[in-house]
Design a protein around this motif. Structure first.
Motif, short mmCIF file in Angstrom:
data_model
loop_
_atom_site.label_atom_id
_atom_site.label_comp_id
_atom_site.label_asym_id
_atom_site.label_seq_id
_atom_site.Cartn_x
_atom_site.Cartn_y
_atom_site.Cartn_z
N LYS A 1 -15.17 10.21 -3.74
CA LYS A 1 -15.07 9.12 -4.71
C LYS A 1 -13.71 9.14 -5.39
O LYS A 1 -13.06 8.10 -5.57
CB LYS A 1 -16.19 9.23 -5.74
N LYS A 2 -13.26 10.32 -5.76
CA LYS A 2 -11.96 10.45 -6.41
C LYS A 2 -10.84 10.02 -5.46
O LYS A 2 -9.91 9.31 -5.86
CB LYS A 2 -11.75 11.89 -6.88
N GLU A 3 -10.94 10.42 -4.19
CA GLU A 3 -9.93 10.03 -3.19
C GLU A 3 -9.90 8.52 -3.01
O GLU A 3 -8.82 7.92 -2.89
CB GLU A 3 -10.22 10.71 -1.85
N VAL A 4 -11.05 7.89 -3.00
CA VAL A 4 -11.13 6.44 -2.84
C VAL A 4 -10.49 5.74 -4.04
O VAL A 4 -9.76 4.76 -3.87
CB VAL A 4 -12.60 5.98 -2.64
N GLU A 5 -10.74 6.25 -5.24
CA GLU A 5 -10.13 5.66 -6.42
C GLU A 5 -8.60 5.75 -6.36
O GLU A 5 -7.90 4.79 -6.68
CB GLU A 5 -10.65 6.34 -7.68
N GLU A 6 -8.10 6.91 -5.94
CA GLU A 6 -6.65 7.08 -5.81
C GLU A 6 -6.10 6.13 -4.74
O GLU A 6 -5.03 5.53 -4.92
CB GLU A 6 -6.32 8.52 -5.45
N MET A 7 -6.84 5.98 -3.65
CA MET A 7 -6.41 5.09 -2.58
C MET A 7 -6.39 3.64 -3.06
O MET A 7 -5.47 2.89 -2.72
CB MET A 7 -7.34 5.24 -1.37
N MET A 8 -7.37 3.24 -3.88
CA MET A 8 -7.41 1.89 -4.41
C MET A 8 -6.22 1.63 -5.32
O MET A 8 -5.62 0.55 -5.28
CB MET A 8 -8.72 1.64 -5.17
N VAL A 9 -5.84 2.62 -6.10
CA VAL A 9 -4.66 2.49 -6.96
C VAL A 9 -3.42 2.30 -6.08
O VAL A 9 -2.58 1.43 -6.34
CB VAL A 9 -4.52 3.71 -7.89
N GLN A 10 -3.31 3.11 -5.04
CA GLN A 10 -2.15 3.01 -4.13
C GLN A 10 -2.12 1.66 -3.44
O GLN A 10 -1.07 1.04 -3.30
CB GLN A 10 -2.20 4.15 -3.09
N ILE A 11 -3.29 1.15 -3.03
CA ILE A 11 -3.36 -0.15 -2.38
C ILE A 11 -2.93 -1.24 -3.35
O ILE A 11 -2.20 -2.18 -2.97
CB ILE A 11 -4.78 -0.42 -1.83
N SER A 12 -3.33 -1.14 -4.60
CA SER A 12 -2.92 -2.14 -5.60
C SER A 12 -1.40 -2.13 -5.78
O SER A 12 -0.77 -3.19 -5.85
CB SER A 12 -3.58 -1.84 -6.94
N ILE A 13 -0.83 -0.94 -5.83
CA ILE A 13 0.62 -0.83 -5.98
C ILE A 13 1.31 -1.43 -4.76
O ILE A 13 2.26 -2.21 -4.89
CB ILE A 13 1.03 0.64 -6.20
N ASP A 14 0.84 -1.09 -3.57
CA ASP A 14 1.43 -1.63 -2.34
C ASP A 14 1.30 -3.14 -2.28
O ASP A 14 2.21 -3.84 -1.82
CB ASP A 14 0.79 -1.00 -1.10
N ARG A 15 0.20 -3.68 -2.73
CA ARG A 15 -0.02 -5.13 -2.71
C ARG A 15 0.98 -5.81 -3.66
O ARG A 15 1.54 -6.86 -3.32
CB ARG A 15 -1.45 -5.44 -3.13
N GLU A 16 1.15 -5.24 -4.82
CA GLU A 16 2.10 -5.81 -5.76
C GLU A 16 3.52 -5.82 -5.17
O GLU A 16 4.26 -6.80 -5.30
CB GLU A 16 2.09 -5.05 -7.08
N GLU A 17 3.89 -4.72 -4.51
CA GLU A 17 5.21 -4.63 -3.89
C GLU A 17 5.33 -5.67 -2.76
O GLU A 17 6.37 -6.30 -2.61
CB GLU A 17 5.46 -3.22 -3.34
N ALA A 18 4.26 -5.84 -1.99
CA ALA A 18 4.28 -6.81 -0.91
C ALA A 18 4.41 -8.23 -1.46
O ALA A 18 5.11 -9.06 -0.89
CB ALA A 18 3.01 -6.70 -0.06
N ASP A 19 3.75 -8.52 -2.57
CA ASP A 19 3.85 -9.84 -3.19
C ASP A 19 5.29 -10.09 -3.66
O ASP A 19 5.81 -11.20 -3.53
CB ASP A 19 2.88 -9.96 -4.36
N LYS A 20 5.93 -9.04 -4.19
CA LYS A 20 7.32 -9.19 -4.65
C LYS A 20 8.24 -9.46 -3.47
O LYS A 20 9.18 -10.27 -3.58
CB LYS A 20 7.78 -7.92 -5.38
#
Length: 110
Positions: free
Chosen positions: A88-107
């Motif tokens: 569960k902790k790994e998934v939460e960290e992965m979700m944070v990383q995905i959010s960051i990557d998505r924001e970078e991709a949008d930029k």
């Protein structure tokens, strides 16, 4: 018991004749038919009870096996609980990383 029933039918037949002047014959064959009828009903009821008893036993067996399976599953769940927390902790960290990557991709798209 059957003797009493047979004799009471004989006396009722006499009363029937006295009241309506109609005969109702009570013979030894009637007595044997009474016994056979009782035997048939008894056999039918015994079969019915045996069927219900076997269904009940099957249900109880299934409940018992299900209880054992649930106990085993609860033990397995308790053993896997720490691993679940780590995942569960790994998934939460992965979700944070995905959010960051998505924001970078949008930029980059803009």
């Amino acid at each position: 018991m059957f003797k009493t029933v047979h004799q009471s039918v004989e006396s009722a037949s006499k009363d029937f004749f006295d009241m309506l002047r109609r005969y109702n014959y009570v013979t030894p064959t009637s007595y044997l038919e009474l016994l056979n009828s009782f035997k048939e009903v008894l056999d039918f009821k015994r079969n019915e009870v045996n069927t219900k008893r076997s269904r009940l036993q099957t249900g109880l067996d299934k409940l018992s096996s299900t209880k054992n399976m649930v106990g085993t599953m609860q033990q397995e769940l308790e053993i896997l609980q720490p691993q679940l927390k780590v995942t569960k902790k790994e998934v939460e960290e992965m979700m944070v990383q995905i959010s960051i990557d998505r924001e970078e991709a949008d930029k980059v798209k803009e």
